[in-house]
Design an enzyme around this catalytic site. Sequence first.
Site, PDB file in Angstrom:
ATOM      1  N   CYS A 247      -6.074   0.081   6.755  1.00 49.41           N
ATOM      2  CA  CYS A 247      -5.867   0.694   5.440  1.00 49.41           C
ATOM      3  C   CYS A 247      -7.043   1.609   5.084  1.00 49.41           C
ATOM      4  CB  CYS A 247      -5.732  -0.400   4.384  1.00 49.41           C
ATOM      5  SG  CYS A 247      -5.337   0.268   2.765  1.00 49.41           S
TER       6      CYS A 247
ATOM      7  N   CYS B  15       0.864  -1.173   0.000  1.00 48.33           N
ATOM      8  CA  CYS B  15       0.000   0.000   0.000  1.00 48.33           C
ATOM      9  C   CYS B  15       0.910   1.236   0.000  1.00 48.33           C
ATOM     10  CB  CYS B  15      -0.891  -0.002   1.233  1.00 48.33           C
ATOM     11  SG  CYS B  15      -1.960   1.455   1.327  1.00 48.33           S
TER      12      CYS B  15
ATOM     13  N   HIS C  55      -2.333  -4.205   4.626  1.00 48.68           N
ATOM     14  CA  HIS C  55      -1.979  -3.944   6.026  1.00 48.68           C
ATOM     15  C   HIS C  55      -3.185  -3.755   6.929  1.00 48.68           C
ATOM     16  CE1 HIS C  55      -2.588   0.551   5.865  1.00 48.68           C
ATOM     17  NE2 HIS C  55      -2.528   0.272   4.601  1.00 48.68           N
TER      18      HIS C  55
ATOM     19  N   ASP D 100       0.593   3.771   1.708  1.00 47.45           N
ATOM     20  CA  ASP D 100       0.646   4.292   3.074  1.00 47.45           C
ATOM     21  C   ASP D 100       2.108   4.325   3.563  1.00 47.45           C
ATOM     22  OD1 ASP D 100       0.553   4.248   5.982  1.00 47.45           O
ATOM     23  OD2 ASP D 100      -1.582   3.797   5.787  1.00 47.45           O
TER      24      ASP D 100
HETATM   25 ZN   LIG Z   1      -3.351   1.202   2.961  1.00 46.80          ZN
END
Ligand SMILES: [Zn+2]
Length: 506
Positions: A246, A167, A235, A169
């Site tokens: 997420c 991701c 995640h 992130d």
């Molecule tokens: Zn994420």
Amino acid sequence: MLNYRKHPLKGPAPQPAAPRRRPGAVAGARPPAPRANGGGYSGSQPLVRVEENARLFDYEQRVKSAFDAIVPALKRISALQHEEDFEARAQRTARDCLGFELPAQILSDAWVEQLDMRRLFAWCVFETYRRFCDDFFSTDPLGSHDEQAFEAFLQECGFHTLDISPCADGRLAHVIRFVLRLPYRAVRRKSYAGALFDIDDSLEKWTETELMRFREGRPNTADAPTRYLKTVVYHYSSSDPSREGCAAHGSDAAAAARAGLERLRSFQEAVQNTHCCGASIDLMLIGLDTDTDAIRVHVADGNGVIDLDRYIDAQELYEAIRRLSGHQALERVEARVREAAPDMPEGMQRLTARLLENNLSQIEYVRAHHGGRYQDIGHAERFIGAGKGFEEVQLRNLTYFAYLDTVEEAAPDLDVGIKIFSRLNVAHGLPIPVVVRYDYQGHVPGARERAVGRCERVAKAIAARYADLVNGGLLHTLMLVRDYASRGRIEVLGCSVNADATGEAH
Ligand SMILES: [Zn+2]
């Protein structure tokens, strides 16, 4: 040109600063200091690489403290602005706390109006980032000596490429070098919001990889019975599952895993449908608990079909083997994989066991240096990275990635990033620093010019999309390119901090 001064790479060591906190987090909370023995934490786990942990922690601390020193330094400078001899005192403070001087022009304008703290903040973030990149590309602090050994191991397991999409992130930005302990140059990483990678982009990479094997015999010849392995890392948060998971999947771990698997299957189907002769790829699905950095690896059956409900949890393994000797522990990890996935091909079993074993060192890392759980379990990224490249970003919560060719096509990813930074920075009156960057292959004719053109177009499109923020001085961009084929340093093209009244960066 950006008005950067030339500074020696190694300025005074940055002052340690308190970690960034989510609003409402406990004041004064800090991660535990490095151990008195220089970070050489004596792990309670037989498979932990103690020295590597110390080296990685030292690096993480060094980089993050440099970014985290900015706000306290600017607060001190702000308090000086009506003092006699302000400019000299401000520069002294900047040198002491940050290791570099500030742009003289912003300081000298302070007597007319208030010191422009937003511009100064953005400039400092960009300068810290530039120094961090120069350090990375000249000293290779996260370099690994076992790149070739890993590539050979991967091929023994039946794979010639490991392509990982985590991701976007920032809490997953360290997944390659820290969480999975892999040599970052030997793995392809491309992050997307929700780990929902672009199938066409991956297909292009797959084709390029197969062509390279066929034409150049790299990384192995086309007749070797190995496959391309595509991996998704989704995640979740074990401490606050409904809020800190997420964002792209509404903090629903099961939905994140399901969506990741669907995307993997679609990519596999795309390869099978686009190319005949039994062309296919292998798939892997990994979940990451962003609070502890423990992974779970989903296992597959003999046909490579991944089961969403069956996985091996590295945290459980960590507990199970702590009292064993190194040799016994290793055997236990391998046995656990065989037991969970008896029909999975042997190569996949070996790779799974290796990733789990590697992750044990990271679990210990978080235990030793962050009390077992990160203090910043939520977002605490320092800047947004938009474009292509960023191989130097291997640290957790440093960068929110938005990989893109055009702003239009990646608007959802960028919007998520802007939303995160609206909370982190704008809510506190600080601008969102966006680094727009395109890497290119220097030996390809015209590649640099195309990268520069793309950089300028994307920076302009970002300024147009978030015009309100830009007009309020709450979004600044730094434009860069880099010749990655020659492993060169970054080249700064311009920065909105230096933009004149027409809004043009120069
Ligand atoms: Zn994420």
